[in-house]
Write an enzyme that holds these catalytic residues in place. Structure first.
Site, PDB file in Angstrom:
ATOM      1  N   ALA A 178       0.807  -1.218   0.000  1.00  0.00           N
ATOM      2  CA  ALA A 178       0.000   0.000   0.000  1.00  0.00           C
ATOM      3  C   ALA A 178       0.838   1.265   0.000  1.00  0.00           C
ATOM      4  O   ALA A 178       1.907   1.320   0.588  1.00  0.00           O
ATOM      5  CB  ALA A 178      -0.890   0.016   1.234  1.00  0.00           C
ATOM      6  N   CYS A 179       0.328   2.294  -0.666  1.00  0.00           N
ATOM      7  CA  CYS A 179       0.880   3.633  -0.485  1.00  0.00           C
ATOM      8  C   CYS A 179      -0.275   4.608  -0.401  1.00  0.00           C
ATOM      9  O   CYS A 179      -1.428   4.247  -0.608  1.00  0.00           O
ATOM     10  CB  CYS A 179       1.885   4.019  -1.562  1.00  0.00           C
ATOM     11  SG  CYS A 179       1.202   4.569  -3.109  1.00  0.00           S
ATOM     12  N   GLY A 180       0.028   5.840  -0.062  1.00  0.00           N
ATOM     13  CA  GLY A 180      -1.005   6.832   0.235  1.00  0.00           C
ATOM     14  C   GLY A 180      -1.960   7.108  -0.903  1.00  0.00           C
ATOM     15  O   GLY A 180      -3.163   7.116  -0.734  1.00  0.00           O
TER      16      GLY A 180
END
Lengths: 156, 92
Positions: free
Chosen positions: B8-10
């Site tokens: 995941a990333c923002g």
């Protein structure tokens, strides 16, 4: 597509004077918006994104930041390169409770999230080599920035 | 049993793509049977059920029921090998 093609001379700012992060975002937004590369929500969204999920990165010797936002606010893709006269504070990507002084910013205007792995890997290769960051900090014209990006393309 | 890894990333745009690639290669090279799923950090809460590990390039906005590792090393290039090991250990 090579990483150098994402550079745009209007979005390369060397030795820019900014009082803080918001000032920096505003300057870059104005430039990108006036060229039709981002939509009017880009500024708000990039500030929001940075406040919730910061993008400051501590490298070996320097700190950089890679501010970006969701793809829908980017009309034409770009990688903006900014070096600052005086560093501004960014929170760290992996620890928002810490701040770091950032002198080199790569603002990412990307809207093809699944087709840009090569570009991002090249950007990371640039960041991971301290001598590239030193060259960027010493650069006085956009040609020098282009040549740093070109040279990565040849080596990755 | 096949492991499921959430990367995941923002904003789900930039950094997780690179980390996803790296993790896919890592599990393959080490013969770990795992599926790597890219998502936004906001989606992790809902997707954690049935997953074994969260790997994030950004800060974790909340706590999760499964282990979570922050993988900024893959972006800065600093201490990448120890991060590889941490991920492999978490999948054992």
């Amino acid at each position: 597509m090579s990483i150098e093609q994402f550079l745009n001379d209007d979005l390369i700012k060397l030795n820019l004077s900014c009082k803080d992060q918001n000032d920096l975002f505003e300057v870059m937004y104005k430039e990108a918006f006036s060229k039709g590369m981002v939509d009017e929500l880009f500024l708000t969204k990039i500030k929001e994104r940075e406040s919730v999920f910061p993008t400051g990165l501590n490298l070996n010797k320097f700190s950089v930041a890679i501010p970006h936002t969701d793809p829908q606010y980017v009309k034409e893709q770009f990688i903006a390169v900014v070096t600052l006269e005086n560093p501004v504070k960014f929170h760290l990507m992996d620890d928002a409770s810490q701040e770091t002084d950032v002198s080199v910013i790569f603002m990412l205007g990307l809207n093809q999230p699944h087709q840009q792995i090569e570009t991002l890997q090249q950007l990371m290769a640039i960041m991971q080599d301290t001598s590239n960051i030193e060259k960027l900090l010493a650069a006085t014209n956009s040609e020098e920035v282009h040549s740093i990006f070109k040279q990565i393309e040849a080596s990755v | 049993m096949k492991k499921r890894i959430l990367v995941a990333c923002g904003a789900g745009i930039a950094t997780s793509t690179v980390v996803c690639n790296r993790v896919e290669k890592l599990v393959k090279d080490n013969n770990v049977d795992a599926e790597v799923i890219q998502c936004k950090i906001a989606e992790v809460k809902a997707k954690q059920k049935g997953a074994d590990l969260i790997i994030s390039t950004t800060i974790l906005p909340t706590t999760y029921e499964i282990p979570a590792i922050i993988a900024t090393s893959y972006i800065t290039g600093i201490a990448m090998e120890s991060l590889d090991k941490k991920i492999l250990d978490a999948l054992k």
